[in-house]
Write an enzyme that holds these catalytic residues in place. Structure first.
Site, PDB file in Angstrom:
ATOM      1  N   HIS A  82      65.130  57.255 -21.265  1.00 48.10           N
ATOM      2  CA  HIS A  82      63.903  57.308 -20.454  1.00 48.10           C
ATOM      3  C   HIS A  82      62.922  58.312 -21.065  1.00 48.10           C
ATOM      4  O   HIS A  82      61.734  58.028 -21.210  1.00 48.10           O
ATOM      5  CB  HIS A  82      64.203  57.789 -19.026  1.00 48.10           C
ATOM      6  CG  HIS A  82      65.083  56.889 -18.224  1.00 48.10           C
ATOM      7  ND1 HIS A  82      66.149  57.347 -17.489  1.00 48.10           N
ATOM      8  CD2 HIS A  82      65.046  55.544 -18.019  1.00 48.10           C
ATOM      9  CE1 HIS A  82      66.729  56.332 -16.863  1.00 48.10           C
ATOM     10  NE2 HIS A  82      66.090  55.226 -17.173  1.00 48.10           N
ATOM     11  N   LYS A 113      69.414  49.727  -1.455  1.00 47.50           N
ATOM     12  CA  LYS A 113      70.456  50.233  -2.358  1.00 47.50           C
ATOM     13  C   LYS A 113      70.622  51.717  -2.145  1.00 47.50           C
ATOM     14  O   LYS A 113      69.646  52.414  -1.870  1.00 47.50           O
ATOM     15  CB  LYS A 113      70.022  50.034  -3.817  1.00 47.50           C
ATOM     16  CG  LYS A 113      70.398  48.700  -4.397  1.00 47.50           C
ATOM     17  CD  LYS A 113      70.205  48.774  -5.899  1.00 47.50           C
ATOM     18  CE  LYS A 113      70.275  47.395  -6.536  1.00 47.50           C
ATOM     19  NZ  LYS A 113      69.684  47.422  -7.877  1.00 47.50           N
ATOM     20  N   SER A 117      71.402  54.675 -17.174  1.00 50.89           N
ATOM     21  CA  SER A 117      71.829  55.614 -16.136  1.00 50.89           C
ATOM     22  C   SER A 117      73.258  55.309 -15.695  1.00 50.89           C
ATOM     23  O   SER A 117      74.027  56.217 -15.382  1.00 50.89           O
ATOM     24  CB  SER A 117      70.891  55.534 -14.936  1.00 50.89           C
ATOM     25  OG  SER A 117      69.601  55.920 -15.309  1.00 50.89           O
TER      26      SER A 117
HETATM   27  P1  ADP Z   1      68.618  52.049 -16.188  1.00 45.75           P
HETATM   28  O1  ADP Z   1      69.292  52.259 -14.864  1.00 45.75           O
HETATM   29  O2  ADP Z   1      69.041  50.800 -16.905  1.00 45.75           O
HETATM   30  O3  ADP Z   1      68.635  53.250 -17.083  1.00 45.75           O
HETATM   31  P2  ADP Z   1      65.961  52.329 -15.059  1.00 45.75           P
HETATM   32  O4  ADP Z   1      65.461  51.372 -14.042  1.00 45.75           O
HETATM   33  O5  ADP Z   1      66.224  53.702 -14.564  1.00 45.75           O
HETATM   34  O6  ADP Z   1      67.156  51.669 -15.821  1.00 45.75           O
HETATM   35  O7  ADP Z   1      64.982  52.439 -16.290  1.00 45.75           O
HETATM   36  C1  ADP Z   1      63.618  52.369 -16.177  1.00 45.75           C
HETATM   37  C2  ADP Z   1      63.049  51.820 -17.460  1.00 45.75           C
HETATM   38  O8  ADP Z   1      63.287  52.750 -18.510  1.00 45.75           O
HETATM   39  C3  ADP Z   1      63.725  50.531 -17.919  1.00 45.75           C
HETATM   40  O9  ADP Z   1      63.117  49.420 -17.383  1.00 45.75           O
HETATM   41  C4  ADP Z   1      63.468  50.576 -19.377  1.00 45.75           C
HETATM   42  O10 ADP Z   1      62.142  50.148 -19.589  1.00 45.75           O
HETATM   43  C5  ADP Z   1      63.516  52.044 -19.699  1.00 45.75           C
HETATM   44  N1  ADP Z   1      64.781  52.462 -20.263  1.00 45.75           N
HETATM   45  C6  ADP Z   1      65.934  52.716 -19.623  1.00 45.75           C
HETATM   46  N2  ADP Z   1      66.889  53.131 -20.470  1.00 45.75           N
HETATM   47  C7  ADP Z   1      66.319  53.128 -21.695  1.00 45.75           C
HETATM   48  C8  ADP Z   1      66.777  53.441 -23.013  1.00 45.75           C
HETATM   49  N3  ADP Z   1      68.024  53.840 -23.239  1.00 45.75           N
HETATM   50  N4  ADP Z   1      65.911  53.331 -24.030  1.00 45.75           N
HETATM   51  C9  ADP Z   1      64.649  52.912 -23.799  1.00 45.75           C
HETATM   52  N5  ADP Z   1      64.154  52.604 -22.592  1.00 45.75           N
HETATM   53  C10 ADP Z   1      64.965  52.707 -21.559  1.00 45.75           C
END
Ligand code: ADP
Length: 160
Positions: free
Chosen positions: A18, A42, A129
């Site tokens: 992120h 959720k 996450s």
């Molecule tokens: P997650 O639970 O899969 O980490 P989130 O909804 O918290 O997803 O993530 C928000 C956004 O951040 C995702 O839609 C994606 O665009 C981006 N993102 C998440 N993890 C990564 C990563 N490892 N590398 C690049 N972008 C990411």
């Protein structure tokens, strides 16, 4: 043109993946709004306040990044706050189908809304996450997965 973009997500909790996307967006645009999704159907591991607090600390050296929370439709939130661009990270082909659908759906709901994708950093393509939660809850080392300044808080919270 003063351009504000939005990086939406659950951030449950914030990861280095992120932070990579937020940091790169902050270099490209005037202002980045990081929007924490409040999904009442959720139960997240970290509360909305915790997720926002961790993000605030993780981006404390990026003056043009703000942390907000939102409930309901992202397209509506963007319309109401005058934001015209969503920035998302794409990790793998598996992300693409869903993100492509969402980008089109958001444009249907709010025709002025564009979605831009940044390719994930090679080192964080595997990172989510849920990977952090799973490893952290079993006491594994998550220091390569989350920002250093919030590592101890995330690790302690996940071990509980
Ligand atoms: P997650 O639970 O899969 O980490 P989130 O909804 O918290 O997803 O993530 C928000 C956004 O951040 C995702 O839609 C994606 O665009 C981006 N993102 C998440 N993890 C990564 C990563 N490892 N590398 C690049 N972008 C990411």
């Amino acid at each position: 043109m003063n351009q504000t973009v939005i990086c939406p997500g659950s951030f449950d909790p914030v990861t280095l993946g992120h932070l990579d996307i937020i940091t790169r967006a902050a270099k490209m645009f005037d202002r980045v709004v990081v929007a924490v999704l409040v999904n009442s159907s959720k139960t997240p591991t970290f509360s909305t306040e915790e997720r926002m607090e961790l993000l605030r600390d993780a981006v404390s050296d990026l003056p043009n990044v703000d942390i907000v929370s939102f409930e309901g439709l992202l397209a509506e939130y963007c319309k109401n706050s005058g934001i015209g661009t969503i920035v998302k990270g794409l990790r793998a082909v598996s992300d693409f189908e869903y993100e492509f659908q969402m980008a089109i759906a958001n444009k249907k709901l709010n025709p002025g809304l564009e979605t831009m994708f940044l390719t994930a950093d090679a080192d964080s393509t595997f990172l989510s996450s849920s990977v952090v939660r799973e490893i952290g809850s079993m006491g594994g080392d998550i220091s390569n997965f989350v920002p250093a300044c919030v590592h101890d808080r995330i690790a302690a919270r996940l071990r509980k």
